[in-house]
Scaffold this motif. Structure first.
Motif, PDB file in Angstrom:
ATOM      1  N   VAL A  39     -18.661 -35.809 -79.016  1.00 43.53           N
ATOM      2  CA  VAL A  39     -17.878 -36.115 -80.085  1.00 43.53           C
ATOM      3  C   VAL A  39     -18.568 -38.092 -79.381  1.00 43.53           C
ATOM      4  CG1 VAL A  39     -15.821 -37.511 -80.454  1.00 43.53           C
ATOM      5  CG2 VAL A  39     -15.518 -35.218 -80.328  1.00 43.53           C
ATOM      6  N   ASP A  40     -18.574 -37.755 -78.530  1.00 44.35           N
ATOM      7  CA  ASP A  40     -19.404 -39.726 -77.920  1.00 44.35           C
ATOM      8  C   ASP A  40     -20.800 -39.214 -78.313  1.00 44.35           C
ATOM      9  OD1 ASP A  40     -19.231 -41.729 -76.080  1.00 44.35           O
ATOM     10  OD2 ASP A  40     -21.035 -40.418 -74.954  1.00 44.35           O
ATOM     11  N   GLY A  41     -21.822 -38.604 -77.848  1.00 47.91           N
ATOM     12  CA  GLY A  41     -23.048 -38.854 -79.008  1.00 47.91           C
ATOM     13  C   GLY A  41     -22.674 -38.946 -80.426  1.00 47.91           C
ATOM     14  N   ILE A  42     -21.964 -38.072 -81.612  1.00 45.70           N
ATOM     15  CA  ILE A  42     -21.633 -37.942 -82.460  1.00 45.70           C
ATOM     16  C   ILE A  42     -21.827 -39.614 -83.103  1.00 45.70           C
ATOM     17  CG2 ILE A  42     -21.005 -37.866 -84.486  1.00 45.70           C
ATOM     18  CD1 ILE A  42     -20.589 -34.768 -83.331  1.00 45.70           C
ATOM     19  N   VAL A  43     -19.849 -40.225 -81.864  1.00 45.99           N
ATOM     20  CA  VAL A  43     -19.839 -41.994 -82.945  1.00 45.99           C
ATOM     21  C   VAL A  43     -20.792 -42.409 -82.341  1.00 45.99           C
ATOM     22  CG1 VAL A  43     -18.169 -42.957 -82.225  1.00 45.99           C
ATOM     23  CG2 VAL A  43     -17.175 -40.771 -82.062  1.00 45.99           C
ATOM     24  N   ARG A  44     -21.490 -42.236 -81.091  1.00 47.23           N
ATOM     25  CA  ARG A  44     -22.600 -43.505 -81.417  1.00 47.23           C
ATOM     26  C   ARG A  44     -23.757 -43.306 -81.608  1.00 47.23           C
ATOM     27  NH1 ARG A  44     -22.441 -45.373 -74.785  1.00 47.23           N
ATOM     28  NH2 ARG A  44     -21.310 -44.152 -74.110  1.00 47.23           N
ATOM     29  N   ARG A  67      -8.712 -44.118 -73.594  1.00 42.30           N
ATOM     30  CA  ARG A  67      -9.732 -45.587 -73.587  1.00 42.30           C
ATOM     31  C   ARG A  67     -10.749 -44.601 -74.211  1.00 42.30           C
ATOM     32  NH1 ARG A  67      -9.813 -48.113 -68.964  1.00 42.30           N
ATOM     33  NH2 ARG A  67      -8.354 -48.315 -67.740  1.00 42.30           N
ATOM     34  N   CYS A  68     -11.262 -43.759 -74.854  1.00 39.94           N
ATOM     35  CA  CYS A  68     -12.364 -43.414 -75.006  1.00 39.94           C
ATOM     36  C   CYS A  68     -11.340 -43.908 -76.854  1.00 39.94           C
ATOM     37  CB  CYS A  68     -12.304 -41.702 -75.010  1.00 39.94           C
ATOM     38  SG  CYS A  68     -13.559 -41.307 -73.524  1.00 39.94           S
ATOM     39  N   ILE A  69     -10.821 -42.965 -77.681  1.00 37.57           N
ATOM     40  CA  ILE A  69     -10.480 -42.713 -78.573  1.00 37.57           C
ATOM     41  C   ILE A  69     -10.272 -44.773 -79.237  1.00 37.57           C
ATOM     42  CG2 ILE A  69      -8.598 -42.921 -81.152  1.00 37.57           C
ATOM     43  CD1 ILE A  69      -8.638 -40.353 -79.351  1.00 37.57           C
ATOM     44  N   VAL A  70      -9.171 -45.484 -78.593  1.00 38.45           N
ATOM     45  CA  VAL A  70      -9.426 -46.897 -78.858  1.00 38.45           C
ATOM     46  C   VAL A  70     -10.277 -47.775 -78.602  1.00 38.45           C
ATOM     47  CG1 VAL A  70      -8.040 -49.239 -78.411  1.00 38.45           C
ATOM     48  CG2 VAL A  70      -6.857 -46.986 -78.121  1.00 38.45           C
ATOM     49  N   THR A  71     -11.377 -47.762 -77.661  1.00 35.40           N
ATOM     50  CA  THR A  71     -12.806 -48.243 -78.294  1.00 35.40           C
ATOM     51  C   THR A  71     -13.202 -47.625 -79.325  1.00 35.40           C
ATOM     52  OG1 THR A  71     -13.456 -46.548 -75.961  1.00 35.40           O
ATOM     53  CG2 THR A  71     -12.611 -49.000 -76.001  1.00 35.40           C
ATOM     54  N   TRP A  72     -13.983 -46.002 -79.549  1.00 31.69           N
ATOM     55  CA  TRP A  72     -14.281 -45.884 -80.396  1.00 31.69           C
ATOM     56  C   TRP A  72     -14.118 -46.463 -81.931  1.00 31.69           C
ATOM     57  CZ3 TRP A  72     -13.515 -40.018 -78.518  1.00 31.69           C
ATOM     58  CH2 TRP A  72     -14.796 -39.737 -77.613  1.00 31.69           C
ATOM     59  N   LEU A  97     -13.794 -56.251 -76.108  1.00 33.66           N
ATOM     60  CA  LEU A  97     -14.779 -57.158 -74.555  1.00 33.66           C
ATOM     61  C   LEU A  97     -15.060 -55.736 -73.657  1.00 33.66           C
ATOM     62  CD1 LEU A  97     -13.120 -60.218 -73.672  1.00 33.66           C
ATOM     63  CD2 LEU A  97     -15.329 -59.704 -74.844  1.00 33.66           C
ATOM     64  N   GLU A  98     -14.511 -54.703 -74.147  1.00 29.66           N
ATOM     65  CA  GLU A  98     -14.639 -53.061 -73.774  1.00 29.66           C
ATOM     66  C   GLU A  98     -16.148 -52.143 -73.968  1.00 29.66           C
ATOM     67  OE1 GLU A  98     -13.356 -51.558 -71.321  1.00 29.66           O
ATOM     68  OE2 GLU A  98     -11.664 -53.554 -70.807  1.00 29.66           O
ATOM     69  N   LEU A  99     -16.437 -51.723 -72.915  1.00 25.14           N
ATOM     70  CA  LEU A  99     -17.111 -50.833 -73.255  1.00 25.14           C
ATOM     71  C   LEU A  99     -17.059 -49.321 -74.072  1.00 25.14           C
ATOM     72  CD1 LEU A  99     -20.677 -51.765 -71.239  1.00 25.14           C
ATOM     73  CD2 LEU A  99     -19.985 -52.639 -73.655  1.00 25.14           C
ATOM     74  N   PHE A 100     -18.062 -48.615 -74.823  1.00 23.85           N
ATOM     75  CA  PHE A 100     -17.347 -47.451 -74.591  1.00 23.85           C
ATOM     76  C   PHE A 100     -17.928 -46.808 -73.056  1.00 23.85           C
ATOM     77  CE2 PHE A 100     -19.020 -47.017 -79.544  1.00 23.85           C
ATOM     78  CZ  PHE A 100     -18.335 -47.742 -79.552  1.00 23.85           C
ATOM     79  N   GLN A 101     -16.690 -45.856 -72.883  1.00 19.25           N
ATOM     80  CA  GLN A 101     -16.562 -44.992 -71.165  1.00 19.25           C
ATOM     81  C   GLN A 101     -17.974 -44.271 -71.117  1.00 19.25           C
ATOM     82  OE1 GLN A 101     -13.982 -44.697 -69.719  1.00 19.25           O
ATOM     83  NE2 GLN A 101     -13.692 -46.507 -70.719  1.00 19.25           N
ATOM     84  N   SER A 102     -18.654 -44.570 -70.155  1.00 22.87           N
ATOM     85  CA  SER A 102     -19.949 -43.940 -69.657  1.00 22.87           C
ATOM     86  C   SER A 102     -19.970 -42.924 -69.005  1.00 22.87           C
ATOM     87  CB  SER A 102     -20.749 -45.277 -69.247  1.00 22.87           C
ATOM     88  OG  SER A 102     -20.140 -45.642 -67.732  1.00 22.87           O
ATOM     89  N   VAL A 103     -19.138 -42.539 -68.715  1.00 24.97           N
ATOM     90  CA  VAL A 103     -19.103 -41.687 -67.977  1.00 24.97           C
ATOM     91  C   VAL A 103     -18.918 -39.930 -68.510  1.00 24.97           C
ATOM     92  CG1 VAL A 103     -16.364 -41.022 -67.327  1.00 24.97           C
ATOM     93  CG2 VAL A 103     -17.980 -40.054 -65.674  1.00 24.97           C
ATOM     94  N   LEU A 104     -18.693 -40.595 -69.442  1.00 21.76           N
ATOM     95  CA  LEU A 104     -18.785 -38.722 -70.442  1.00 21.76           C
ATOM     96  C   LEU A 104     -19.548 -37.623 -70.189  1.00 21.76           C
ATOM     97  CD1 LEU A 104     -16.768 -40.243 -73.246  1.00 21.76           C
ATOM     98  CD2 LEU A 104     -15.962 -38.817 -71.283  1.00 21.76           C
ATOM     99  N   PRO A 105     -20.730 -38.162 -70.859  1.00 19.28           N
ATOM    100  CA  PRO A 105     -22.024 -37.117 -70.694  1.00 19.28           C
ATOM    101  C   PRO A 105     -21.689 -36.186 -69.290  1.00 19.28           C
ATOM    102  CG  PRO A 105     -23.168 -39.724 -71.777  1.00 19.28           C
ATOM    103  CD  PRO A 105     -21.693 -39.646 -71.023  1.00 19.28           C
TER     104      PRO A 105
END
Length: 242
Positions: free
Chosen positions: A1-6, A63-68, A94-102
């Motif tokens: 999901v993270d990859g698709i959204v980015r 955190r993931c869903i709200v920032t996405w 001012l938040e970044l997407f979560q970086s730990v997911l990959p």
């Protein structure tokens, strides 16, 4: 999901962002993960490692869903963020997407859960037939016996199917080579080698979790609940909560 959204944001493809997240929240979270994890979250004692693990997952999910969603649902995402973290927290924008997911990607584990969910679908189908026939009401009134071909065994080790299928109890029987599930077992054509016979749960209904188990009443201080729920009540009481 993270990859698709980015990638979708990089391509300015907002329709894909919304469709991907809607499907994820409806199918993966609401219809599965949250449904399965409700008992642990609501009924496990505060010291429960499983409960703490679930709370950790939910925090990352939030955190993931709200920032996405923030670039698309800007005001709603901001309200959700401030509601959770307080008005003193900085803006979600001012938040970044979560970086730990990959680093957490685990294709073998995902494949294992595809198998578990396939077996679960057979149990769910069997429960629906029992419910339609009014032999059970809630799935917690059931104790399914799950017959599976031995090929499934590596993926079913250490799986609590009562928890996964939201029943009070469950048994898994591995079939020998050439052996078939009982003739009256429920099957699904798309999940070969699996059959389910639904039996009624045995025991007393827990006043807290609503599970039907023979262990209800074993704790003399809390005679109307299971030992797990009694421990939870004891811990909450020690913390000064009801």
């Amino acid at each position: 999901v993270d990859g698709i959204v980015r990638q979708a944001y990089a391509d300015f493809d907002y329709k894909t962002v919304v469709a991907t997240l809607a499907a994820f929240m409806n199918s993966e979270l609401s219809a599965f993960y949250f449904d399965v994890r409700k008992d642990t979250l609501y009924c496990d004692p505060p010291s429960s490692v499983a409960r703490k693990a679930a709370l950790t997952v939910i925090d990352y999910l939030f955190r993931c869903i709200v920032t996405w969603l923030a670039p698309i649902l800007s005001f709603t995402a901001e309200e959700a963020w401030l509601s959770r973290y307080g008005n003193e927290s900085k803006s979600v924008h001012l938040e970044l997407f979560q970086s730990v997911l990959p680093a957490w990607r685990n294709d073998a584990l995902a494949q294992k859960w595809d198998v578990i969910r396939a077996v679960r679908s057979v149990v769910t189908g069997a429960l629906e037939i029992e419910r339609a026939a009014k032999r059970i009401g809630s799935s917690l009134e059931a104790s399914p016996v799950i017959y599976v071909a031995k090929d499934y065994a590596p993926n079913l080790i250490d799986v609590d199917f009562a928890e996964v299928c939201i029943t009070s109890n469950a048994e898994v029987h591995l079939l020998r080579d050439g052996e078939e599930p009982p003739a009256d077992a429920f099957r699904l054509g798309e999940v070969p080698g699996v059959g389910v016979v639904v039996e009624k749960a045995v025991g007393t209904k827990c006043a807290r979790s609503w599970k039907i188990l023979p262990t209800v009443g074993e704790d003399p201080d809390y005679p109307d609940v299971t030992p797990r729920d009694a421990q939870a009540l004891r811990e909450w009481k020690a913390l000064g909560r009801s």
